[in-house]
Write an enzyme that holds these catalytic residues in place. Structure first.
Site, short mmCIF file in Angstrom:
data_model
loop_
_atom_site.label_atom_id
_atom_site.label_comp_id
_atom_site.label_asym_id
_atom_site.label_seq_id
_atom_site.Cartn_x
_atom_site.Cartn_y
_atom_site.Cartn_z
N HIS A 1 -16.46 25.72 21.79
CA HIS A 1 -16.34 25.84 20.34
C HIS A 1 -17.30 26.90 19.79
O HIS A 1 -18.25 27.34 20.46
CB HIS A 1 -16.65 24.50 19.68
CG HIS A 1 -18.04 24.02 19.99
ND1 HIS A 1 -19.15 24.51 19.34
CD2 HIS A 1 -18.49 23.14 20.90
CE1 HIS A 1 -20.23 23.95 19.83
NE2 HIS A 1 -19.86 23.11 20.79
N GLY A 2 -17.09 27.30 18.54
CA GLY A 2 -17.96 28.25 17.89
C GLY A 2 -19.33 27.66 17.58
O GLY A 2 -19.55 26.45 17.62
N TRP B 1 -27.19 23.95 14.68
CA TRP B 1 -28.05 23.41 15.73
C TRP B 1 -27.97 24.23 17.01
O TRP B 1 -28.97 24.40 17.70
CB TRP B 1 -27.68 21.95 16.02
CG TRP B 1 -28.28 20.98 15.05
CD1 TRP B 1 -28.92 21.26 13.88
CD2 TRP B 1 -28.30 19.56 15.19
NE1 TRP B 1 -29.34 20.12 13.26
CE2 TRP B 1 -28.97 19.05 14.04
CE3 TRP B 1 -27.81 18.66 16.13
CZ2 TRP B 1 -29.16 17.68 13.83
CZ3 TRP B 1 -28.01 17.30 15.93
CH2 TRP B 1 -28.67 16.82 14.81
N THR C 1 -26.79 18.96 20.53
CA THR C 1 -25.89 18.52 19.46
C THR C 1 -25.07 17.32 19.89
O THR C 1 -24.94 16.35 19.15
CB THR C 1 -24.97 19.68 19.02
OG1 THR C 1 -25.77 20.80 18.70
CG2 THR C 1 -24.15 19.29 17.81
N GLY C 2 -24.52 17.37 21.08
CA GLY C 2 -23.86 16.21 21.66
C GLY C 2 -22.87 15.52 20.75
O GLY C 2 -21.88 16.10 20.30
N ARG D 1 -16.50 20.53 15.12
CA ARG D 1 -16.73 21.91 15.53
C ARG D 1 -15.62 22.44 16.43
O ARG D 1 -15.30 23.63 16.39
CB ARG D 1 -18.10 22.05 16.18
CG ARG D 1 -18.37 21.14 17.38
CD ARG D 1 -19.86 21.24 17.74
NE ARG D 1 -20.25 20.47 18.91
CZ ARG D 1 -20.68 19.22 18.88
NH1 ARG D 1 -20.71 18.56 17.74
NH2 ARG D 1 -21.08 18.61 19.99
N GLU E 1 -17.99 15.96 23.48
CA GLU E 1 -19.20 16.36 24.19
C GLU E 1 -19.97 15.13 24.67
O GLU E 1 -19.83 14.02 24.12
CB GLU E 1 -20.09 17.21 23.28
CG GLU E 1 -21.43 17.67 23.87
CD GLU E 1 -21.30 18.53 25.15
OE1 GLU E 1 -20.73 18.04 26.14
OE2 GLU E 1 -21.81 19.66 25.13
N ASP F 1 -22.89 12.58 24.93
CA ASP F 1 -23.88 12.06 23.98
C ASP F 1 -25.26 12.19 24.64
O ASP F 1 -25.48 11.67 25.73
CB ASP F 1 -23.56 10.60 23.67
CG ASP F 1 -24.45 10.00 22.60
OD1 ASP F 1 -25.61 10.44 22.46
OD2 ASP F 1 -24.01 9.07 21.91
#
Length: 211
Positions: free
Chosen positions: A13-14, A18, A25-26, A62, A86, A88
């Site tokens: 993703h872009g 963060w 970011t998770g 995202r 993603e 965690d």
């Protein structure tokens, strides 16, 4: 699968705020920032040439924002699958590795030695994350045999998948695959039951041929 060749391109993703600060970011559901929006547009321009038969994406904001321009340009509806979320990162969410080293040096050291066996407290077991993304990868391959598929997902999850399909130790994903920039591509080819890595961490630049 039969002798048909299936191409699966994974796109990270872009960028988010963060990620710009290199913070974990998770599971935190942040939007992409201005640079991330530019990366989504760049992915769209590349995807028009790649001409995927299907789009899949993580349901996280995202990823949905990144795939949206491509979906609109191609007239395709992305399949959103929870297994593409993603990893965690538990107690590391919103923090940089430098901050974790300063606050919890033993946790940081163990993670850097073996990020699977000593994942961050409260976070998802990377073995479980690798299993779920491998399952959805197999489903994508079966449903789109002989086709081209673009999948928008996440940094750590994509690296775990590459390790799993290539038979590499999961604990070495940070060492063997140290970089995967926002908006970058990973291209996998699946044929006769074998998955091959064609490219890793490449920008979505337009090419004369995608064969």
């Amino acid at each position: 699968m039969s002798g048909a060749r299936t191409t699966v391109v994974l796109a990270r993703h872009g960028r988010t705020e963060w990620h710009h600060g290199n913070r974990y970011t998770g599971s935190s559901d942040l939007p992409i920032d201005g640079v991330g929006q530019q990366q989504a547009e760049q992915l769209k321009r590349w995807a028009v040439d790649f001409a995927p038969d299907a789009l899949w994406a993580s349901p996280m904001l995202r990823a949905r924002q990144t795939v949206a321009p491509t979906a609109e340009a191609l007239g395709l509806t992305p399949v959103l699958d929870e297994r593409l979320r993603e990893v965690d990162f538990g107690s590391a969410e919103g923090r940089t590795l430098k901050e974790i080293r300063a606050a919890s040096p033993q946790i940081a050291k163990a993670f850097e030695i073996d990020p699977v066996g000593y994942h961050f407290p409260g976070g998802e077991d990377p073995e479980a994350a690798a299993q779920r993304v491998h399952e959805v990868f197999g489903e994508i391959g079966r449903r789109h045999e002989g086709q081209r598929v673009l999948v928008v997902a996440h940094n750590t999850l994509m690296r775990l998948l590459v390790c799993r399909v290539l038979g590499l130790p999961l604990r070495d994903y940070r060492r063997l695959l140290p970089a995967l920039g926002p908006g970058a591509l990973v291209r996998l080819r699946w044929q006769d039951g074998t998955v091959g890595l064609e490219s890793y961490n490449t920008p979505p630049v337009r090419m004369e041929t995608q064969a």
